[in-house]
Motif scaffolding. Structure first.
Motif, PDB file in Angstrom:
ATOM      1  N   PRO A 181       0.835  -1.217   0.000  1.00  0.00           N
ATOM      2  CA  PRO A 181       0.000   0.000   0.000  1.00  0.00           C
ATOM      3  C   PRO A 181       0.868   1.265   0.000  1.00  0.00           C
ATOM      4  O   PRO A 181       1.931   1.297   0.620  1.00  0.00           O
ATOM      5  CB  PRO A 181      -0.804  -0.117   1.303  1.00  0.00           C
ATOM      6  CG  PRO A 181      -0.789  -1.566   1.633  1.00  0.00           C
ATOM      7  CD  PRO A 181       0.520  -2.098   1.140  1.00  0.00           C
ATOM      8  N   PRO A 186      -2.958  11.477   4.540  1.00  0.00           N
ATOM      9  CA  PRO A 186      -4.190  11.916   3.877  1.00  0.00           C
ATOM     10  C   PRO A 186      -4.486  13.405   4.042  1.00  0.00           C
ATOM     11  O   PRO A 186      -5.235  13.982   3.256  1.00  0.00           O
ATOM     12  CB  PRO A 186      -5.278  11.056   4.536  1.00  0.00           C
ATOM     13  CG  PRO A 186      -4.662  10.416   5.709  1.00  0.00           C
ATOM     14  CD  PRO A 186      -3.195  10.449   5.543  1.00  0.00           C
ATOM     15  N   ASN A 218      -8.702   8.631  -4.766  1.00  0.00           N
ATOM     16  CA  ASN A 218      -8.645   8.253  -3.360  1.00  0.00           C
ATOM     17  C   ASN A 218      -7.716   7.049  -3.255  1.00  0.00           C
ATOM     18  O   ASN A 218      -8.010   5.984  -3.803  1.00  0.00           O
ATOM     19  CB  ASN A 218     -10.039   7.912  -2.837  1.00  0.00           C
ATOM     20  CG  ASN A 218     -10.045   7.656  -1.341  1.00  0.00           C
ATOM     21  OD1 ASN A 218      -9.249   6.873  -0.831  1.00  0.00           O
ATOM     22  ND2 ASN A 218     -10.951   8.316  -0.628  1.00  0.00           N
ATOM     23  N   LEU A 219      -6.594   7.235  -2.583  1.00  0.00           N
ATOM     24  CA  LEU A 219      -5.580   6.189  -2.545  1.00  0.00           C
ATOM     25  C   LEU A 219      -6.027   4.945  -1.783  1.00  0.00           C
ATOM     26  O   LEU A 219      -5.339   3.925  -1.814  1.00  0.00           O
ATOM     27  CB  LEU A 219      -4.290   6.740  -1.937  1.00  0.00           C
ATOM     28  CG  LEU A 219      -3.546   7.738  -2.826  1.00  0.00           C
ATOM     29  CD1 LEU A 219      -2.377   8.360  -2.080  1.00  0.00           C
ATOM     30  CD2 LEU A 219      -3.075   7.068  -4.098  1.00  0.00           C
ATOM     31  N   SER A 220      -7.168   5.032  -1.121  1.00  0.00           N
ATOM     32  CA  SER A 220      -7.716   3.854  -0.443  1.00  0.00           C
ATOM     33  C   SER A 220      -8.804   3.192  -1.294  1.00  0.00           C
ATOM     34  O   SER A 220      -8.716   2.015  -1.636  1.00  0.00           O
ATOM     35  CB  SER A 220      -8.282   4.237   0.926  1.00  0.00           C
ATOM     36  OG  SER A 220      -7.264   4.727   1.767  1.00  0.00           O
ATOM     37  N   SER A 221      -9.817   3.955  -1.681  1.00  0.00           N
ATOM     38  CA  SER A 221     -10.947   3.371  -2.406  1.00  0.00           C
ATOM     39  C   SER A 221     -10.642   3.101  -3.872  1.00  0.00           C
ATOM     40  O   SER A 221     -11.280   2.250  -4.499  1.00  0.00           O
ATOM     41  CB  SER A 221     -12.177   4.284  -2.297  1.00  0.00           C
ATOM     42  OG  SER A 221     -11.900   5.548  -2.880  1.00  0.00           O
ATOM     43  N   ASP A 222      -9.667   3.808  -4.452  1.00  0.00           N
ATOM     44  CA  ASP A 222      -9.333   3.578  -5.857  1.00  0.00           C
ATOM     45  C   ASP A 222      -8.264   2.510  -6.026  1.00  0.00           C
ATOM     46  O   ASP A 222      -7.700   2.352  -7.108  1.00  0.00           O
ATOM     47  CB  ASP A 222      -8.853   4.880  -6.513  1.00  0.00           C
ATOM     48  CG  ASP A 222      -9.993   5.859  -6.727  1.00  0.00           C
ATOM     49  OD1 ASP A 222     -11.116   5.404  -6.945  1.00  0.00           O
ATOM     50  OD2 ASP A 222      -9.745   7.073  -6.653  1.00  0.00           O
ATOM     51  N   GLU A 223      -8.000   1.765  -4.974  1.00  0.00           N
ATOM     52  CA  GLU A 223      -7.020   0.684  -5.037  1.00  0.00           C
ATOM     53  C   GLU A 223      -7.714  -0.626  -5.389  1.00  0.00           C
ATOM     54  O   GLU A 223      -8.719  -1.004  -4.793  1.00  0.00           O
ATOM     55  CB  GLU A 223      -6.305   0.540  -3.693  1.00  0.00           C
ATOM     56  CG  GLU A 223      -5.353  -0.644  -3.623  1.00  0.00           C
ATOM     57  CD  GLU A 223      -4.862  -0.912  -2.206  1.00  0.00           C
ATOM     58  OE1 GLU A 223      -5.199  -1.971  -1.642  1.00  0.00           O
ATOM     59  OE2 GLU A 223      -4.175  -0.035  -1.666  1.00  0.00           O
ATOM     60  N   LYS A 225      -6.901  -4.753  -5.976  1.00  0.00           N
ATOM     61  CA  LYS A 225      -5.915  -5.803  -5.792  1.00  0.00           C
ATOM     62  C   LYS A 225      -6.104  -6.907  -6.827  1.00  0.00           C
ATOM     63  O   LYS A 225      -7.217  -7.332  -7.106  1.00  0.00           O
ATOM     64  CB  LYS A 225      -6.032  -6.401  -4.385  1.00  0.00           C
ATOM     65  CG  LYS A 225      -5.681  -5.451  -3.253  1.00  0.00           C
ATOM     66  CD  LYS A 225      -5.803  -6.155  -1.912  1.00  0.00           C
ATOM     67  CE  LYS A 225      -5.499  -5.209  -0.761  1.00  0.00           C
ATOM     68  NZ  LYS A 225      -5.639  -5.885   0.560  1.00  0.00           N
ATOM     69  N   ARG A 238      -1.184  -4.147  -6.464  1.00  0.00           N
ATOM     70  CA  ARG A 238      -2.194  -3.104  -6.234  1.00  0.00           C
ATOM     71  C   ARG A 238      -2.210  -2.136  -7.406  1.00  0.00           C
ATOM     72  O   ARG A 238      -1.182  -1.596  -7.783  1.00  0.00           O
ATOM     73  CB  ARG A 238      -1.907  -2.361  -4.926  1.00  0.00           C
ATOM     74  CG  ARG A 238      -2.182  -3.199  -3.690  1.00  0.00           C
ATOM     75  CD  ARG A 238      -1.695  -2.518  -2.426  1.00  0.00           C
ATOM     76  NE  ARG A 238      -2.211  -3.185  -1.238  1.00  0.00           N
ATOM     77  CZ  ARG A 238      -1.661  -4.287  -0.704  1.00  0.00           C
ATOM     78  NH1 ARG A 238      -0.594  -4.817  -1.272  1.00  0.00           N
ATOM     79  NH2 ARG A 238      -2.205  -4.843   0.367  1.00  0.00           N
ATOM     80  N   TYR A 240      -3.807   1.403  -8.809  1.00  0.00           N
ATOM     81  CA  TYR A 240      -4.503   2.643  -8.466  1.00  0.00           C
ATOM     82  C   TYR A 240      -5.014   3.226  -9.775  1.00  0.00           C
ATOM     83  O   TYR A 240      -4.234   3.706 -10.594  1.00  0.00           O
ATOM     84  CB  TYR A 240      -3.548   3.597  -7.750  1.00  0.00           C
ATOM     85  CG  TYR A 240      -2.946   2.974  -6.521  1.00  0.00           C
ATOM     86  CD1 TYR A 240      -3.579   3.064  -5.281  1.00  0.00           C
ATOM     87  CD2 TYR A 240      -1.756   2.243  -6.606  1.00  0.00           C
ATOM     88  CE1 TYR A 240      -3.042   2.463  -4.154  1.00  0.00           C
ATOM     89  CE2 TYR A 240      -1.219   1.638  -5.470  1.00  0.00           C
ATOM     90  CZ  TYR A 240      -1.864   1.757  -4.260  1.00  0.00           C
ATOM     91  OH  TYR A 240      -1.328   1.150  -3.144  1.00  0.00           O
TER      92      TYR A 240
END
Length: 326
Positions: A181, A186, A218-223, A225, A238, A240
């Motif tokens: 990750p 943020p 969004n580096l969390s939701s647009d990731e 796997k 991962r 993005y």
């Protein structure tokens, strides 16, 4: 400048200061493989350059051939003016530039074990084990086999096992990749995707095409796997990406955007740039494509001097259906 038609160096080191070199600077025997090259200022080299260590103290410097250093290519932190490499730059060791008051233009690929750049423009891609970018623009990809550190920079894409990010960063292509990750704060870190920005219009100073602009990631939701499996191992990658949010792209006239012309032109020399024509700018004059103007445009884009509005994602399903039927 002093023109040197034929160069004979009998010393261990080569020092250039206000010189024009009409030939390549390459070793002619084994002893010259360890020769260091120092460029003080105001030098043009028409051919390739090889040195054990290559140091550039200040501009204006132009090297029109490929550059390779066995140990390190180093640009002094106090360098001024313009330092331009028109072809590939490489080193077994490192390529380093922390010059904040100098236009560093690398118009092709950069390849080394370690690359650390500040306030630099790379028209191609960067390949290294470890890469550090601060206030940089890389039109191509940034590919690190170990670690990538990015601060307030624009990249085409990136791929690295470990990535740390800080400041306002942006991608020119829809996707980028890492194994672990991304490490980021943020509160201080943003990542915009410019794949749907009308770069051609912005370059010409014209209003961008409708339904174009930046997409805030969004580096969390647009990731996303993905697991790659072989008989012996398993690897999680991962991605993005904004691919899932570009449905409206079907409504865009990609021909008018001319992004592909501009991004390709960023790594071409002056003669080849004449093939590309973006049309007229806002003043009715030809929007000339030169390395200097392309540098200024993308560096202004990175610094926020050129504003890219966030894309208006509103569209109707019926309009897409009608487009597909035609």
């Amino acid at each position: 400048m002093k023109e040197l038609k034929e160069i004979q160096f009998n010393t261990d080191n080569v020092v250039l200061d206000t010189n024009r070199v009409l030939d390549s600077i390459l070793p002619k025997n084994v002893n010259e493989l360890t020769r260091d090259i120092t460029i003080r200022k105001d030098t043009v080299a028409d051919g390739a350059v090889y040195g054990h260590k290559i140091s550039i103290d200040s501009g204006d410097v132009t090297i029109r051939g490929a550059v390779f250093a066995h140990l390190e290519l180093h640009i002094g932190s106090g360098a001024k003016g313009v330092i331009k490499f028109e072809k590939a730059v490489g080193a077994i060791g490192s390529v380093v530039s922390h010059a904040r008051d100098c236009k560093v233009m690398m118009l092709s690929d950069v390849n080394a074990k370690e690359v650390r750049l500040t306030n630099a423009f790379v028209g191609g891609s960067i390949f290294a084990d470890e890469i550090s970018l601060v206030n940089c623009v890389v039109i191509g990809g940034v590919f690190a086999t170990k670690e990538l550190s990015v601060e307030s920079s624009v990249m085409g894409t990136f791929n690295a096992p470990r990535v740390s990010m800080e400041g306002a960063c942006a991608l020119l292509l829809p996707s980028a990749f890492s194994l672990e990750p991304i490490i980021y704060n943020p509160e201080t870190t943003t990542l915009a995707n410019l794949a749907l920005a009308d770069l051609g219009a912005l370059y010409r100073g014209l209003p961008p095409t409708a339904n174009t602009g930046r997409i805030m990631m969004n580096l969390s939701s647009d990731e996303t796997k993905s697991t790659l499996t072989s008989e012996e191992s398993q690897l999680t990658v991962r991605s993005y990406t904004v691919i899932g949010r570009v449905l409206a792209a079907d409504l865009i006239d990609w021909e008018k955007m001319q992004n592909h012309f501009l991004l390709t032109a960023a790594s071409l020399n002056t003669k080849l740039l004449d093939v590309y024509d973006l049309g007229l700018d806002a003043s009715g004059k030809k929007a000339e494509l030169t390395p200097e103007r392309i540098y200024d445009f993308f560096m202004d884009l990175m610094r926020g001097k050129i504003t890219v509005e966030e894309i208006d994602g509103t569209f109707s399903i019926s309009s897409i259906s009608e487009r597909m039927q035609h």
